[in-house]
Design an enzyme around this catalytic site. Structure first.
Site, PDB file in Angstrom:
ATOM      1  N   ASP A 100     -26.967  48.313 -40.632  1.00  0.00           N
ATOM      2  CA  ASP A 100     -26.787  47.744 -39.291  1.00  0.00           C
ATOM      3  C   ASP A 100     -28.044  46.950 -38.926  1.00  0.00           C
ATOM      4  O   ASP A 100     -29.054  47.507 -38.491  1.00  0.00           O
ATOM      5  CB  ASP A 100     -26.535  48.854 -38.259  1.00  0.00           C
ATOM      6  N   LYS A 174     -21.716  44.076 -33.951  1.00  0.00           N
ATOM      7  CA  LYS A 174     -21.910  45.338 -33.207  1.00  0.00           C
ATOM      8  C   LYS A 174     -22.573  45.027 -31.877  1.00  0.00           C
ATOM      9  O   LYS A 174     -23.452  44.164 -31.800  1.00  0.00           O
ATOM     10  CB  LYS A 174     -22.763  46.263 -34.085  1.00  0.00           C
ATOM     11  N   LYS A 208     -17.855  46.644 -33.840  1.00  0.00           N
ATOM     12  CA  LYS A 208     -18.303  48.019 -33.589  1.00  0.00           C
ATOM     13  C   LYS A 208     -18.874  48.081 -32.174  1.00  0.00           C
ATOM     14  O   LYS A 208     -19.742  47.277 -31.819  1.00  0.00           O
ATOM     15  CB  LYS A 208     -19.376  48.433 -34.605  1.00  0.00           C
TER      16      LYS A 208
END
Ligand SMILES: O=C[C@H](O)COP(=O)(O)O
Length: 248
Positions: A100, A174, A208
């Protein structure tokens, strides 16, 4: 009741200094959420890069399928591309499954799009070539609605120009780190409004939601909207349909 466990990235990202713990006590917290993830069959545990090796060993020892994810360039995103790639390579060596990355959203806001494009393409290529899932944290609380739309549109088109359709399921946009400091009272994490924009403009990439997701109902609503993963430091409470006030 929806089984949300397979959507959950159970997260512990505090540094020892942020939790008033020693390094080993802090690792112990990461270990606890790992055992909790194993016992509850969550999808993944998201921990700091220096814990990846030991956490992966614990999961392997249990014979569990829980994945290990880590954060790269956390939490401001302003690290150089070179530093982000070095950190990502080390995490891959240590056995990470998902990366991430924090986007250099400050560069994006200054109009330095080439920096963001280069890190997106190189960071994603590194991960995909090693069979990893790659996510890009855009830090929605630092961006206007228009900026969220623009950055998601960029990611979508850069991905379509540079990667194969089969890869799109492994590339995520995300929402948040959970660590961004906002003015009093404003949410620093995922909001339904921002998630809606992300879902619309990131296609064909995945989304996400992370940061501030504190109830089962919020998680279910986001999943029904189209979110494919929820990052939360309250995974157990959410999976049991309990709400929590726990925050970083
Ligand atoms: O990746 C960021 C975290 O998943 C979100 O943090 P939080 O649930 O503690 O707000």
């Amino acid at each position: 009741m929806m089984n949300i466990k397979k959507y959950l990235d159970s997260t512990y990202l505090k540094l020892p200094s942020q939790s008033n713990l020693t390094e080993e006590q802090n690792f112990e917290e990461a270990r606890k959420i790992t055992e909790e993830a194993i016992n509850n069959h969550f999808y993944l545990v998201m921990i700091r890069p220096n814990y990846v090796k030991r956490i992966k060993e614990i999961i392997t020892k249990f014979g569990s399928e829980v994945k290990v994810g880590t954060v790269i360039g956390f939490h401001e995103g302003t690290y150089s591309i070179k530093d982000k790639l070095t950190e990502a390579k080390k995490a891959i060596e240590d056995g990470v499954d998902e990366l991430d990355y924090v986007v250099n959203y400050e560069a994006f806001k200054k109009g330095e799009i080439e920096i963001v494009k280069k890190e997106f393409i190189e960071g994603t290529t590194l991960g995909l070539n090693k069979g990893k899932v790659v996510k890009w944290i855009i830090e929605i609380a630092a961006l206007s609605d228009e900026q969220i739309q623009t950055i998601c549109t960029y990611f979508s088109s850069w991905a379509q120009e540079n990667f194969k359709p089969i890869d799109f399921q492994n590339i995520f946009v995300k929402s948040s780190t959970g660590f961004y400091k906002t003015e009093d009272g404003k949410p620093n994490g995922a909001t339904f409004h921002a998630i809606e924009i992300m879902l619309k403009y990131s296609k064909p990439l995945q989304v996400k939601a992370a940061g501030g997701v504190r109830t089962y109902d919020e998680a279910v609503k986001m999943i029904e909207m189209g979110v494919k993963r929820i990052g939360t430091s309250s995974a157990k409470a959410l999976s049991e349909n309990k709400s929590t006030n726990s925050t970083y």
